[in-house]
Design a protein around this motif. Sequence first.
Motif, PDB file in Angstrom:
ATOM      1  N   VAL A  25       0.866  -1.216  -0.023  1.00  0.00           N
ATOM      2  CA  VAL A  25      -0.072  -0.210   0.207  1.00  0.00           C
ATOM      3  C   VAL A  25       1.083   1.174   0.142  1.00  0.00           C
ATOM      4  N   PRO A  26       0.146   2.184  -0.636  1.00  0.00           N
ATOM      5  CA  PRO A  26       1.211   3.476  -0.372  1.00  0.00           C
ATOM      6  C   PRO A  26       1.170   4.215   0.912  1.00  0.00           C
ATOM      7  N   MET A  27       2.519   4.938   1.109  1.00  0.00           N
ATOM      8  CA  MET A  27       2.731   5.489   2.654  1.00  0.00           C
ATOM      9  C   MET A  27       3.218   6.647   2.340  1.00  0.00           C
ATOM     10  N   THR A  28       3.318   7.795   3.279  1.00  0.00           N
ATOM     11  CA  THR A  28       4.285   8.640   3.286  1.00  0.00           C
ATOM     12  C   THR A  28       4.818   8.748   4.792  1.00  0.00           C
ATOM     13  N   ASP A  29       6.219   8.912   4.893  1.00  0.00           N
ATOM     14  CA  ASP A  29       6.953   8.821   5.964  1.00  0.00           C
ATOM     15  C   ASP A  29       7.226  10.001   6.679  1.00  0.00           C
ATOM     16  N   ARG A  30       7.584  10.134   7.924  1.00  0.00           N
ATOM     17  CA  ARG A  30       7.619  11.394   8.909  1.00  0.00           C
ATOM     18  C   ARG A  30       8.670  10.878   9.885  1.00  0.00           C
ATOM     19  N   ASN A  31       9.569  11.543  10.150  1.00  0.00           N
ATOM     20  CA  ASN A  31      10.443  11.330  11.290  1.00  0.00           C
ATOM     21  C   ASN A  31       9.765  11.813  12.920  1.00  0.00           C
ATOM     22  N   PHE A  32      10.238  11.192  13.638  1.00  0.00           N
ATOM     23  CA  PHE A  32       9.332  11.453  15.031  1.00  0.00           C
ATOM     24  C   PHE A  32       9.422  13.076  15.292  1.00  0.00           C
ATOM     25  N   ARG A  33      10.487  13.542  14.899  1.00  0.00           N
ATOM     26  CA  ARG A  33      10.734  15.127  15.174  1.00  0.00           C
ATOM     27  C   ARG A  33       9.539  15.947  14.440  1.00  0.00           C
ATOM     28  N   THR A  34       9.233  15.538  13.543  1.00  0.00           N
ATOM     29  CA  THR A  34       7.845  16.164  12.561  1.00  0.00           C
ATOM     30  C   THR A  34       6.773  15.905  12.891  1.00  0.00           C
ATOM     31  N   VAL A  35       6.511  14.719  13.603  1.00  0.00           N
ATOM     32  CA  VAL A  35       5.414  14.267  14.116  1.00  0.00           C
ATOM     33  C   VAL A  35       5.048  14.971  15.270  1.00  0.00           C
ATOM     34  N   GLN A  36       6.020  14.956  16.067  1.00  0.00           N
ATOM     35  CA  GLN A  36       5.815  15.886  17.442  1.00  0.00           C
ATOM     36  C   GLN A  36       5.654  17.242  17.380  1.00  0.00           C
ATOM     37  N   LYS A  37       6.254  18.031  16.147  1.00  0.00           N
ATOM     38  CA  LYS A  37       6.045  19.401  15.827  1.00  0.00           C
ATOM     39  C   LYS A  37       4.556  19.394  15.442  1.00  0.00           C
ATOM     40  N   LEU A  38       4.131  18.501  14.610  1.00  0.00           N
ATOM     41  CA  LEU A  38       2.858  18.549  13.982  1.00  0.00           C
ATOM     42  C   LEU A  38       1.587  18.580  15.057  1.00  0.00           C
ATOM     43  N   LEU A  39       1.915  17.603  16.197  1.00  0.00           N
ATOM     44  CA  LEU A  39       1.207  17.356  17.356  1.00  0.00           C
ATOM     45  C   LEU A  39       0.983  18.773  17.983  1.00  0.00           C
ATOM     46  N   GLU A  40       2.374  19.330  18.347  1.00  0.00           N
ATOM     47  CA  GLU A  40       2.511  20.917  18.918  1.00  0.00           C
ATOM     48  C   GLU A  40       1.751  21.711  18.209  1.00  0.00           C
ATOM     49  N   ILE A  41       1.650  21.741  16.949  1.00  0.00           N
ATOM     50  CA  ILE A  41       0.898  22.950  16.030  1.00  0.00           C
ATOM     51  C   ILE A  41      -0.384  22.537  16.235  1.00  0.00           C
ATOM     52  N   ALA A  42      -1.060  21.339  16.230  1.00  0.00           N
ATOM     53  CA  ALA A  42      -2.210  21.143  16.130  1.00  0.00           C
ATOM     54  C   ALA A  42      -2.893  21.403  17.533  1.00  0.00           C
ATOM     55  N   ASN A  43      -2.103  21.493  18.507  1.00  0.00           N
ATOM     56  CA  ASN A  43      -2.672  21.459  19.768  1.00  0.00           C
ATOM     57  C   ASN A  43      -2.449  22.963  20.135  1.00  0.00           C
ATOM     58  N   ALA A  44      -1.764  23.871  19.418  1.00  0.00           N
ATOM     59  CA  ALA A  44      -1.634  25.256  19.725  1.00  0.00           C
ATOM     60  C   ALA A  44      -2.998  25.946  19.770  1.00  0.00           C
ATOM     61  N   PRO A  45      -3.051  26.956  20.493  1.00  0.00           N
ATOM     62  CA  PRO A  45      -4.287  28.002  20.306  1.00  0.00           C
ATOM     63  C   PRO A  45      -4.389  28.368  18.732  1.00  0.00           C
ATOM     64  N   ALA A  46      -5.707  28.322  18.303  1.00  0.00           N
ATOM     65  CA  ALA A  46      -5.935  28.654  16.802  1.00  0.00           C
ATOM     66  C   ALA A  46      -5.471  30.035  16.588  1.00  0.00           C
ATOM     67  N   ASN A  47      -5.351  30.358  15.250  1.00  0.00           N
ATOM     68  CA  ASN A  47      -5.126  31.516  14.649  1.00  0.00           C
ATOM     69  C   ASN A  47      -3.485  31.996  15.122  1.00  0.00           C
ATOM     70  N   HIS A  48      -2.525  31.218  15.209  1.00  0.00           N
ATOM     71  CA  HIS A  48      -1.171  31.565  15.596  1.00  0.00           C
ATOM     72  C   HIS A  48      -0.335  31.535  14.200  1.00  0.00           C
ATOM     73  N   THR A  49       0.681  32.204  14.591  1.00  0.00           N
ATOM     74  CA  THR A  49       1.355  32.352  12.834  1.00  0.00           C
ATOM     75  C   THR A  49       1.883  31.027  12.650  1.00  0.00           C
ATOM     76  N   LYS A  50       1.928  30.978  11.070  1.00  0.00           N
ATOM     77  CA  LYS A  50       2.308  29.822  10.408  1.00  0.00           C
ATOM     78  C   LYS A  50       3.815  29.489  10.524  1.00  0.00           C
ATOM     79  N   ASN A  51       4.166  28.279  10.339  1.00  0.00           N
ATOM     80  CA  ASN A  51       5.533  28.017  10.733  1.00  0.00           C
ATOM     81  C   ASN A  51       6.254  27.883   9.212  1.00  0.00           C
TER      82      ASN A  51
END
Length: 185
Positions: A159-185
Amino acid sequence: MNTYITLLRGINVGGHNSLPMKTLTAIMENLGLENIRTYIQSGNVVFDYSGQDAFLLPQKIKSEIDQQFGFSPLVIILTLQEFERTVANNPFGHLVSDPQNLHFGFLASKPDQPDLIRMESLKANSEQFHLTDRVFYLFAPMGIGKSKLATQVEKLLGVPMTDRNFRTVQKLLEIANAPANHTKN
């Protein structure tokens, strides 16, 4: 309003499939997505959406990119809850000294007949892997670039997949849980 994480495969890699994040953000805004936040240039997007048809978004995003840029990347979308479960169920977090050595392979679908025997034969003695319905976890302490398993895993999963390292996964989780309308990375 629900929060989602989008992972696109193979964009802005090695000069191929160029897609500026500002353009990707505009595409997603035109689809009715809100509070769009991108992380690095490799197709990591967090957004909010109130519609009931989120399951249609991967195809809509893929189609828009194809129409505007002439390529169709794999698009995987997870709810924030699915993403949090993926991180919480990581079996190798306790082993990680360098988050770049732990990879999450996000699968387009559940593999019907993954070749686990061949995967086991390809992995180095220092490597460990774990497969769930939609995630392939790979701990490669010698580096992903040296892993024979990493180069074959998608074929062996079937099956197709896309790979992310743990650092990226952690950062995405941090961004997703941050208050809305903060600045883009």
